[in-house]
Design a protein around this motif. Structure first.
Motif, short mmCIF file in Angstrom:
data_model
loop_
_atom_site.label_atom_id
_atom_site.label_comp_id
_atom_site.label_asym_id
_atom_site.label_seq_id
_atom_site.Cartn_x
_atom_site.Cartn_y
_atom_site.Cartn_z
N UNK A 1 0.80 -1.23 0.00
CA UNK A 1 0.00 0.00 0.00
C UNK A 1 0.83 1.29 0.00
N UNK A 2 1.91 1.39 0.78
CA UNK A 2 2.67 2.64 0.77
C UNK A 2 3.35 2.95 -0.56
N UNK A 3 3.47 1.94 -1.42
CA UNK A 3 4.18 2.13 -2.69
C UNK A 3 3.22 2.37 -3.87
N UNK A 4 1.95 2.10 -3.67
CA UNK A 4 1.01 2.11 -4.79
C UNK A 4 0.48 3.50 -5.10
N UNK A 5 0.23 3.71 -6.39
CA UNK A 5 -0.36 4.97 -6.84
C UNK A 5 -1.84 4.97 -6.47
N UNK A 6 -2.30 6.08 -5.94
CA UNK A 6 -3.70 6.20 -5.55
C UNK A 6 -4.49 6.90 -6.66
N UNK A 7 -5.81 6.74 -6.60
CA UNK A 7 -6.68 7.45 -7.54
C UNK A 7 -6.55 6.98 -8.98
N UNK A 8 -6.62 5.68 -9.21
CA UNK A 8 -6.61 5.15 -10.58
C UNK A 8 -7.80 5.76 -11.33
N UNK A 9 -7.56 6.44 -12.44
CA UNK A 9 -8.66 7.13 -13.14
C UNK A 9 -9.69 6.17 -13.69
N UNK A 10 -10.95 6.54 -13.56
CA UNK A 10 -12.03 5.75 -14.11
C UNK A 10 -12.33 6.19 -15.54
N UNK A 11 -13.04 5.34 -16.25
CA UNK A 11 -13.45 5.68 -17.62
C UNK A 11 -14.84 5.13 -17.86
N UNK A 12 -15.85 5.74 -17.23
CA UNK A 12 -17.21 5.20 -17.33
C UNK A 12 -17.76 5.20 -18.74
N UNK A 13 -17.31 6.15 -19.57
CA UNK A 13 -17.77 6.18 -20.95
C UNK A 13 -17.34 4.95 -21.72
N UNK A 14 -16.07 4.57 -21.58
CA UNK A 14 -15.58 3.38 -22.26
C UNK A 14 -16.21 2.13 -21.68
#
Length: 351
Positions: free
Chosen positions: A222-235
């Motif tokens: 967890x301390x190494x992971x990027x947060x806030x993976x962008x969503x793409x609801x349209x796709x």
């Protein structure tokens, strides 16, 4: 040891298995499959090993799939059986990872396709980076997404994505690998080594239960992971609308022709499909419909029958020639239309 195509070492409570053919993107050979299987068996029997970590040597990729020599040999007359032997043992390894009693973590940097995805599919945690590229491009050479993909894709991806990825060979990069479901988290390449070492350092204290160990490892990463993976609801909505549950390639194409929203996606998918063997696309959709919700062991066993059939066909030999051997990128598919391939598709012995 460093000259071996697979290097494995027990450190603390972790067995680290490193694919070691960086010049060819760690593409798999039968020797490598057997070495990896042996390392997993050693890890299973060693009570001191609490988890297995898989990674690939070099900066370009974790694993690009099966070695081109295996495919080229299968494309030659009378050379199918050695390739089927490779696929059989590869499937046994991949299925064994799904059933393995201890936690498995895959660090999937760079190119991770075909057999690379097969290795990662049974892992508890798949770590991607911004350089990770995941795809199942098999229909481009007249083949199909094997290594159990037509089964396990449905447990990892949202509606329509198994069909979309399997038919079109869509290329996911970085955060998309996490968003779509083939990776569980994203770690920057500059912190990847640190994250891997953290997993190894903490492995000795993991609980014996695989699920509990995996949960603990999520906390370690967890301390190494990027947060806030962008969503793409349209796709997501577009993929579900035009691909989910479809039983006919012609139905998919008809829907895409009438597509009036997300037109860039519609145009792009036509371009990808036009590069692919119509027969392989039809066969892949049949396998997806057959394998959705099916016992995974049965999916792996059925894969070999489909592979045997497709490897004996014109399109596989022609696809390997055009894409991998001569590299002229001008395969002459037979049939060359989705209409005719769909007519013939009912007679394919895929069930």
């Amino acid at each position: 040891m460093q000259d071996l195509p697979v290097v494995f070492k027990t450190s603390g409570g972790a067995m680290r298995i490193t694919l070691n053919r960086p010049r060819v993107l760690n593409s798999l050979t039968l020797e490598m499959v057997r070495l990896i299987r042996g390392a997993f068996e050693e890890a299973r029997l060693d009570p001191g090993v609490k988890c297995v970590v898989l990674d690939g040597a070099g900066e370009r990729g974790f694993c690009a799939g099966g070695d081109i020599k295996i495919l080229a040999g299968a494309a030659g007359k009378g050379s199918i059986e050695p390739a089927l032997q490779f696929l059989s043992e590869e499937n046994e390894l991949d299925y064994a990872i799904h059933l393995f009693p201890k936690a498995v973590v895959v660090f999937a940097h760079g190119i991770t396709m075909g057999g690379g995805l097969g290795l990662s599919a049974g892992a508890d945690l798949v770590v991607a980076t911004e350089t990770t590229r995941m795809a199942m491009p098999e229909t481009r050479i007249g083949f199909f997404p094997d290594v159990g993909a037509t089964g396990w894709l449905f447990t990892k991806c949202g509606p329509g994505y198994p069909e979309f990825l399997g038919l079109t060979g869509y290329d996911m990069t970085g955060t998309e690998c996490v968003r779509i479901g083939l990776a569980t988290c994203l770690v920057s390449t500059v912190r990847l080594g640190e994250a891997l070492q953290a997993v190894i350092d903490r492995a000795g204290g993991l609980p014996p239960d695989r699920g509990a160990a995996a949960d603990r490892l999520r906390g370690v990463l967890a301390p190494f992971t990027e947060k806030g993976i962008p969503e793409n609801p349209g796709m997501d909505a577009w993929v579900e609308r035009y691909f989910a549950g479809k039983t006919s390639v012609l139905e998919i194409l008809s829907g895409l022709r009438a597509c009036s929203i997300e037109s860039d996606l519609c145009e792009g998918v036509f371009g990808r499909l036009s590069e692919r063997s119509p027969s392989a696309v039809v066969a892949t959709l049949r396998c997806l419909r057959r394998d959705e919700g099916r016992d995974l062991g049965e999916v792996y066993r059925a894969d070999l029958q489909v592979a045997r059939y497709l490897m004996a066909q014109h399109d596989f030999r022609e696809g390997v020639r055009a894409r991998l051997i001569d590299r002229d990128d001008r395969p002459a598919w037979d049939p060359d239309s989705f209409e005719e391939a769909s007519e013939r598709g009912a007679d394919m012995p895929l069930d």
